[in-house]
Write an enzyme that holds these catalytic residues in place. Structure first.
Site, mmCIF file in Angstrom:
data_model
loop_
_atom_site.group_PDB
_atom_site.id
_atom_site.type_symbol
_atom_site.label_atom_id
_atom_site.label_comp_id
_atom_site.label_asym_id
_atom_site.label_seq_id
_atom_site.Cartn_x
_atom_site.Cartn_y
_atom_site.Cartn_z
ATOM 1 N N SER A 45 0.840 -1.189 0.000
ATOM 2 C CA SER A 45 0.000 0.000 0.000
ATOM 3 C C SER A 45 0.887 1.255 0.000
ATOM 4 C CB SER A 45 -0.951 -0.042 1.197
ATOM 5 O OG SER A 45 -2.028 0.850 1.021
ATOM 6 N N ASP A 159 -5.149 -3.989 -2.382
ATOM 7 C CA ASP A 159 -4.183 -3.581 -1.366
ATOM 8 C C ASP A 159 -3.551 -4.778 -0.651
ATOM 9 O OD1 ASP A 159 -2.899 -2.472 0.861
ATOM 10 O OD2 ASP A 159 -4.418 -0.915 1.095
#
Length: 297
Positions: A45, A159
């Site tokens: 991320s 993510d």
């Protein structure tokens, strides 16, 4: 050949939205202390974004840009997706980074780099260590419901923090002296704003978050034909807090399984998921926490 004094390290950068900007401060501290040399980076991320840009040698350019952003600038970078799979496409942000920093393949980076994403179709962690850097970063930052998933090499990716918020495992194969990890889901504590300590109360957190998205919410309302902002604010608030709660829990288990040599913790309440307008504050916080943990090592 390794220097006798210098410690070659694997740097692990975690997920946590705008709190990830604190990782720039950690990198600055490591660069200023010549005892350490970053030889490998693993990130997911926001950690993948910061780590990848640093591995490309462009972190100073990114830092100059991000520290100049206002709240309105931040949300102008978010392009509405008109999709049930996510509110924003993320294309505008990634294209801005490509234009600003240039395109490069991961295998050509001077520092070994791995971006971690989550394969939705096979329910597993994916390590991206080759191919276009910003394609890998785009996949790794695809926060569920916030950014649309990415189709990458026939896999549907989101993510990496969904499965592994602090991706230490990719560094286990590194030939380095130690591993330093940065988690953005540390325990809540007093927060600092303008170098003044303030206790963050629940209503204050919500107020700050509402202010952060207030400038952008009118545009979303116009596109969706909405008349009330409370529903949309509530939805994003629930999403961000749910993700943070999930990642906090997963991080504890991952740390138990893969214990780094040193852990720099950024409090989970240091700033909101989208508070990128507080970049300098987060960078300073990261530098301070690195000094606390590593200064006497």
């Amino acid at each position: 050949m390794k220097s006798k004094q210098q410690k070659h390290l694997s740097l692990v950068l975690g997920s946590g939205g705008a709190r990830g900007l604190a990782q720039i401060g950690v990198i600055h501290w490591l660069e200023e202390n010549r005892d350490f040399q970053i030889s490998s980076i693993s990130g997911c991320s926001m950690g993948a974004l910061i780590g990848g840009i640093h591995a490309a040698g462009k972190l100073d350019i990114y830092e100059d840009w991000v520290t100049a952003l206002s709240k309105r600038d931040v949300f102008r970078l978010l392009d509405f997706a008109y999709s049930w799979s996510g509110l924003f496409s993320g294309d505008r942000l990634i294209n801005k980074l490509r234009d600003m920093l240039g395109e490069i393949n991961i295998e050509d980076l001077p520092i070994s780099f791995t971006a971690v994403a989550t394969d939705l179709e096979h329910n597993r962690e994916v390590w991206l260590s080759e191919g276009p850097l910003f394609d890998a970063i785009r996949a790794s930052i695809a926060i569920p419901t916030v950014f649309t998933p990415v189709k990458y090499k026939d896999r549907l990716l989101v993510d990496g923090g969904v499965i592994n918020p602090v991706p230490i495992a990719p560094t286990l194969r590194d030939n380095t002296d130690l591993t330093i990890a940065v988690t953005l889901n540390g325990r809540e504590e007093a927060v600092f704003s303008g170098h003044e300590e303030q206790e963050l109360q629940p209503d204050a957190k919500q107020s700050r978050y509402q202010q952060a998205i207030g400038d952008f919410i009118e545009g979303i309302q116009d596109r969706l034909g909405m008349n009330e902002d409370t529903a949309s604010i509530g939805m994003l608030d629930v999403v961000s807090r749910s993700i943070e709660t999930m990642q906090h829990s997963i991080s504890r288990f991952r740390m138990a399984a893969y214990n780094p040599d040193y852990l720099v913790e950024i409090p989970i309440n240091a700033c909101g998921l989208f508070d990128f307008h507080r970049a300098q504050e987060m960078i300073d916080l990261g530098y301070e926490r690195a000094e606390q943990v590593l200064g006497s090592k």
